[in-house]
Motif scaffolding. Structure first.
Motif, short mmCIF file in Angstrom:
data_model
loop_
_atom_site.label_atom_id
_atom_site.label_comp_id
_atom_site.label_asym_id
_atom_site.label_seq_id
_atom_site.Cartn_x
_atom_site.Cartn_y
_atom_site.Cartn_z
N HIS A 133 -5.21 -10.14 0.26
CA HIS A 133 -5.66 -11.63 -0.41
C HIS A 133 -4.75 -11.83 -1.68
O HIS A 133 -4.85 -11.71 -2.71
CB HIS A 133 -7.28 -11.63 -1.09
CG HIS A 133 -8.14 -11.66 -0.07
ND1 HIS A 133 -8.53 -12.73 0.73
CD2 HIS A 133 -9.01 -10.81 0.52
CE1 HIS A 133 -9.52 -12.34 1.30
NE2 HIS A 133 -9.83 -11.33 1.52
N VAL A 134 -3.52 -12.40 -1.29
CA VAL A 134 -2.43 -12.62 -2.00
C VAL A 134 -2.73 -14.28 -2.64
O VAL A 134 -2.83 -14.27 -3.96
CB VAL A 134 -0.96 -12.69 -1.75
CG1 VAL A 134 0.03 -13.05 -2.59
CG2 VAL A 134 -0.94 -11.09 -0.98
N ASP A 142 -11.44 -19.89 -5.61
CA ASP A 142 -11.22 -19.30 -6.96
C ASP A 142 -11.63 -18.10 -7.49
O ASP A 142 -11.19 -17.62 -8.37
CB ASP A 142 -11.56 -20.34 -8.04
CG ASP A 142 -10.70 -21.54 -8.07
OD1 ASP A 142 -9.58 -21.69 -7.64
OD2 ASP A 142 -11.44 -22.84 -8.11
N THR A 143 -12.40 -17.33 -6.52
CA THR A 143 -12.87 -15.91 -6.82
C THR A 143 -11.85 -14.96 -6.50
O THR A 143 -12.05 -13.74 -6.76
CB THR A 143 -14.25 -15.86 -6.18
OG1 THR A 143 -14.12 -15.44 -4.75
CG2 THR A 143 -15.14 -17.08 -6.54
N LEU A 144 -10.76 -15.32 -5.85
CA LEU A 144 -9.93 -13.94 -5.35
C LEU A 144 -8.43 -14.37 -5.36
O LEU A 144 -8.02 -15.63 -5.69
CB LEU A 144 -10.38 -13.87 -3.78
CG LEU A 144 -10.30 -15.05 -2.95
CD1 LEU A 144 -9.03 -15.25 -2.35
CD2 LEU A 144 -11.35 -14.88 -1.74
N GLY A 180 -7.57 -7.02 5.81
CA GLY A 180 -8.92 -7.52 5.49
C GLY A 180 -8.89 -9.15 5.63
O GLY A 180 -9.92 -9.75 5.51
N ASN A 181 -7.86 -9.64 5.95
CA ASN A 181 -7.81 -11.33 6.18
C ASN A 181 -6.82 -11.68 7.14
O ASN A 181 -6.11 -10.63 7.65
CB ASN A 181 -7.71 -12.04 4.80
CG ASN A 181 -6.40 -12.22 4.22
OD1 ASN A 181 -5.33 -11.61 5.04
ND2 ASN A 181 -6.21 -12.80 3.07
N VAL A 236 2.19 -8.73 1.12
CA VAL A 236 1.53 -7.95 -0.01
C VAL A 236 2.45 -7.07 -0.87
O VAL A 236 2.31 -7.23 -1.80
CB VAL A 236 0.16 -7.29 0.50
CG1 VAL A 236 -0.62 -6.40 -0.68
CG2 VAL A 236 -0.65 -8.19 1.19
N VAL A 237 3.39 -6.44 -0.08
CA VAL A 237 4.31 -5.64 -0.81
C VAL A 237 5.27 -6.60 -1.39
O VAL A 237 5.70 -6.18 -2.64
CB VAL A 237 4.92 -4.63 0.15
CG1 VAL A 237 6.18 -3.91 -0.37
CG2 VAL A 237 4.24 -3.71 0.80
N LYS A 238 5.58 -7.65 -0.83
CA LYS A 238 6.63 -8.62 -1.64
C LYS A 238 5.88 -9.04 -2.99
O LYS A 238 6.46 -8.97 -3.73
CB LYS A 238 6.88 -9.67 -0.77
CG LYS A 238 7.71 -10.02 0.39
CD LYS A 238 7.91 -11.18 1.03
CE LYS A 238 8.91 -10.91 2.09
NZ LYS A 238 9.05 -12.38 2.80
N ALA A 239 4.77 -9.26 -3.09
CA ALA A 239 3.94 -9.76 -4.22
C ALA A 239 3.92 -8.62 -5.15
O ALA A 239 3.99 -8.78 -6.25
CB ALA A 239 2.56 -10.18 -3.92
N MET A 240 3.57 -7.34 -4.70
CA MET A 240 3.45 -6.19 -5.79
C MET A 240 4.70 -5.96 -6.07
O MET A 240 4.89 -5.44 -7.48
CB MET A 240 3.06 -4.90 -4.79
CG MET A 240 1.74 -5.13 -4.67
SD MET A 240 0.94 -3.71 -3.77
CE MET A 240 -0.79 -3.98 -3.60
#
Length: 662
Positions: A53-54, A66-68, A98-99, A119-123
């Motif tokens: 969930h990015v 808006d919760t995630l 997970g999604n 996800v790794v890009k975001a991290m």
């Protein structure tokens, strides 16, 4: 102590408002303000259970949420860092599956050498210092996982995941990853002077991955007990010079007593000598907090400590940022902790009308890094695969036979009958076990399957079946079918005769362990206590919640053999259902349950998901029970088969309340 240039003291309420307005005003943590010349404030921030969930977007519902979203959690990192004298950032696992974005990358786009997972890009944008593995990192196989990890700009550690068999000494295990990493960080003390501190991070994954992902791990990996691994490796970290040892535990908090290969072992992990603080996860809960872990000996849910040591669990899907604040003091050449606080800081709140209100905006650098994959995922989930003649919804999945479960069972039965039609089991009856995955609860008042009549797209199939489980079949007896259902009936509290508006649902029982078995008919007698406890142990031998259990219109024969279609999690022992384990498996499919559902819909063209009402509650004289579900359930209440349901007004946190007349 003076504040840094550009910052001034303010209240937490004005802080939130200031951040939301992109103001530069923040308040320093008390440790940063009071640190002396030989003291420093060190804040360690946690994300956990991100599950791909990015973006703050629900791909199943195809709308913003808006919760995630890590992009929202990320937006407060700069401000949270500014509150601190010194800070570090870690991830506690379950980031890879997970999604639908996770499925799109794994199944459609794939990962070539040199690719970076979104996800790794975001991290990488956010500058993590370390991370550990969660159980869902293994869902797509070891090769895929290691390609993903190769793109991370920070180290991953795991002390209890081994290559092959366990050695006699944990320190002789051949591990896939380093058991720990010691990060040397320059920190500024209360006088403004800088000096190095060595922070050690050690990681742990639930040993149960060997059951849950046996198809990916059997013969390739093994897991060691979390506490045993910690007792072996933590002294080595101290010997190597770690001033502070931080456990990254993708494992929850369970106060039922320490046991071998415990899934939720964080409480007892905190008791290992040499561990100074512990980050937890896996359970999708919040610690410290007002309700989730109250009453557990050794866990202070108000202060945020486990065995007296600072601990935090930062929610799930980016809903919270977990924070452990340490006041450290230099003692000669090393540092020690002299005070601590813990906090799980949310990214949203609910207003007086229980409506979700976002407290923060997206961090643009994060959304920009993953924009291409987000748009490709949207195209992926919007592909139609067939039609449904009636709505598919899970609003009443826990209280009546339900269309969202029915269609999963229909597909599983169709598939297993075809797979076994030529073999030794071809003449045995095939049953199907399926559970509701989206049934409100911790996921909130909108966390339900809701597919209107008409086209069904891939996003709808993923909504029906959240996880990339694979289909398996077990061979069991009629008696074991009954006990399977008795275990499932732990979903409900006992409701005695004459009870008025008793609470129906057992909040500690996960909906994914509430299996409905199709192919038989039965009733559930709520006046009886549960036969099994949460670990599948027989606690009430004389209790029989499952009554009038029939196959083919006749009382089930306890000795008759049945094939039951299910998933790899349940067939391998997941949920600790009595006598359901790997030794009962007779068929291991190469296909995921979701793929089977897609194939079934494609072959049928148009499906009829109407529930067959094969189960119901046995009448309990004079009794009524209350449960909560999504407010949109009101439009479907009159169509529920086999149960008398009445609207009972508004519930808590945006839920609607209903009365079940027993």
């Amino acid at each position: 102590m003076s504040f840094p240039t550009g910052f001034q003291s303010m209240t937490r309420r004005s802080l939130l408002g200031g951040i939301a307005a992109s103001s530069a005003l923040v308040v320093l943590h008390p440790f940063a303000a009071r640190a002396q010349a030989n003291q420093a404030h060190l804040r360690i921030m946690e994300t956990t259970d991100i599950h791909v969930h990015v973006f703050p977007y629900d791909y199943y519902a195809d709308k913003p949420n808006d919760t995630l979203g890590l992009a929202r959690t990320a937006s407060i990192i700069d401000a949270i860092r500014a509150e601190a004298g010194n800070s570090m950032l870690i991830d506690n696992g379950d980031f890879l599956q997970g999604n639908p974005m996770g499925d799109y990358i794994a199944y459609e786009r794939g990962m070539k050498e040199g690719d970076r997972h979104p996800v790794v890009k975001a991290m990488n944008v956010l500058g993590y210092d370390a991370g550990t593995l969660g159980n869902h990192e293994f869902n797509y196989g070891l090769d895929f996982m290691f390609k993903v990890l190769a793109g991370a700009g920070f180290p991953y550690v795991c002390a209890n995941l081994t290559k092959g068999q366990l050695a006699s000494d944990p320190k002789k295990d051949e591990l896939f990853l380093k058991p720990y990493v010691i990060v040397e960080k320059q920190i500024r003390d209360g006088s403004g002077a800088t000096s190095p501190i060595k922070v050690g991070f050690i990681g742990f994954v639930p040993p149960q991955i060997m059951v849950w992902d046996a198809k990916n791990l059997e013969g390739k990996a093994q897991t060691r007990d979390i506490v045993d691994a910690a007792k072996a490796w933590v002294p080595a970290m101290k010997e190597e010079g770690a001033d502070i040892v931080i456990a990254l535990s993708h494992s929850g908090i369970d106060g039922s007593g320490s046991s071998e290969r415990m899934e939720n072992a964080s409480l007892y992990l905190a008791g290992v000598e040499g561990i100074d603080a512990i980050f937890t996860g896996h359970q999708h809960l919040v610690f410290p907090g007002p309700k989730d872990f109250e009453g557990i000996a050794g866990a202070d849910a108000k202060k945020g400590t486990l065995m007296g040591k600072p601990a935090v669990m930062g929610g799930f899907w980016g809903s919270h940022m977990g924070l452990i604040d340490l006041l450290v003091e230099k003692d000669g050449k090393s540092w020690k902790i002299v005070d601590s606080t813990s906090e799980a800081r949310p990214i949203y709140h609910r207003d007086e009308a229980k409506k979700v209100v976002a407290d923060f905006k997206d961090k643009p650098e994060v959304t920009a890094a993953v924009k291409e994959e987000h748009e490709a995922t949207l195209a992926y989930v919007r592909r139609p695969v067939g039609k449904t003649s009636a709505p598919l919804y899970s609003y009443f999945a826990l209280v009546a036979d339900d269309p969202s479960i029915q269609i999963v069972s229909n597909a599983q039965t169709w598939y297993i009958k075809d797979m076994l039609k030529e073999g030794p089991y071809k003449d045995l009856p095939v049953l199907s076990a399926a559970a509701p995955f989206k049934a409100g609860g911790r996921g909130g008042a909108e966390y339900f399957t809701d597919v209107p009549a008409g086209d069904i797209a891939i996003k709808n199939v993923a909504d029906l079946y959240l996880y990339p489980n694979t289909v398996q079949a077990v061979l069991i007896t009629g008696e074991q079918v009954k006990n399977w259902l008795e275990m499932s009936a732990g979903m409900f509290n006992q409701v005695p005769a004459g009870a008025k508006d008793a609470p129906l649902l057992n909040d500690s029982f996960p909906s994914y362990n509430y299996d409905v078995i199709d192919g038989v008919t039965y009733q559930i007698d709520l006046s009886q206590p549960t036969r099994f406890d949460k670990d599948g142990k027989l606690v009430n031998p004389d209790a029989n919640r499952i009554v009038d259990l029939k196959f083919d219109g006749k009382p089930i024969d306890p000795a008759q053999k049945f094939v039951v279609a299910t998933n790899n999690y349940r067939a391998g022992g997941g949920g600790k259902f009595p006598e359901i384990a790997g030794d009962k498996v007779i068929f291991v499919a190469p296909d995921t349950n979701r793929d089977v559902i897609v194939r079934y819909i494609v072959e049928q063209g148009t499906i009829n998901p109407s529930a067959d009402a094969n189960w119901s509650f046995k009448p309990v004289p004079g009794a009524t029970a209350i449960f909560q579900t999504g407010p949109k359930a009101r439009q479907f209440a009159s169509a529920v088969k086999g149960a008398k349901i009445e609207d009972a007004g508004d519930g808590e946190n945006g839920f609607a309340k209903f009365r079940l007349v027993l």
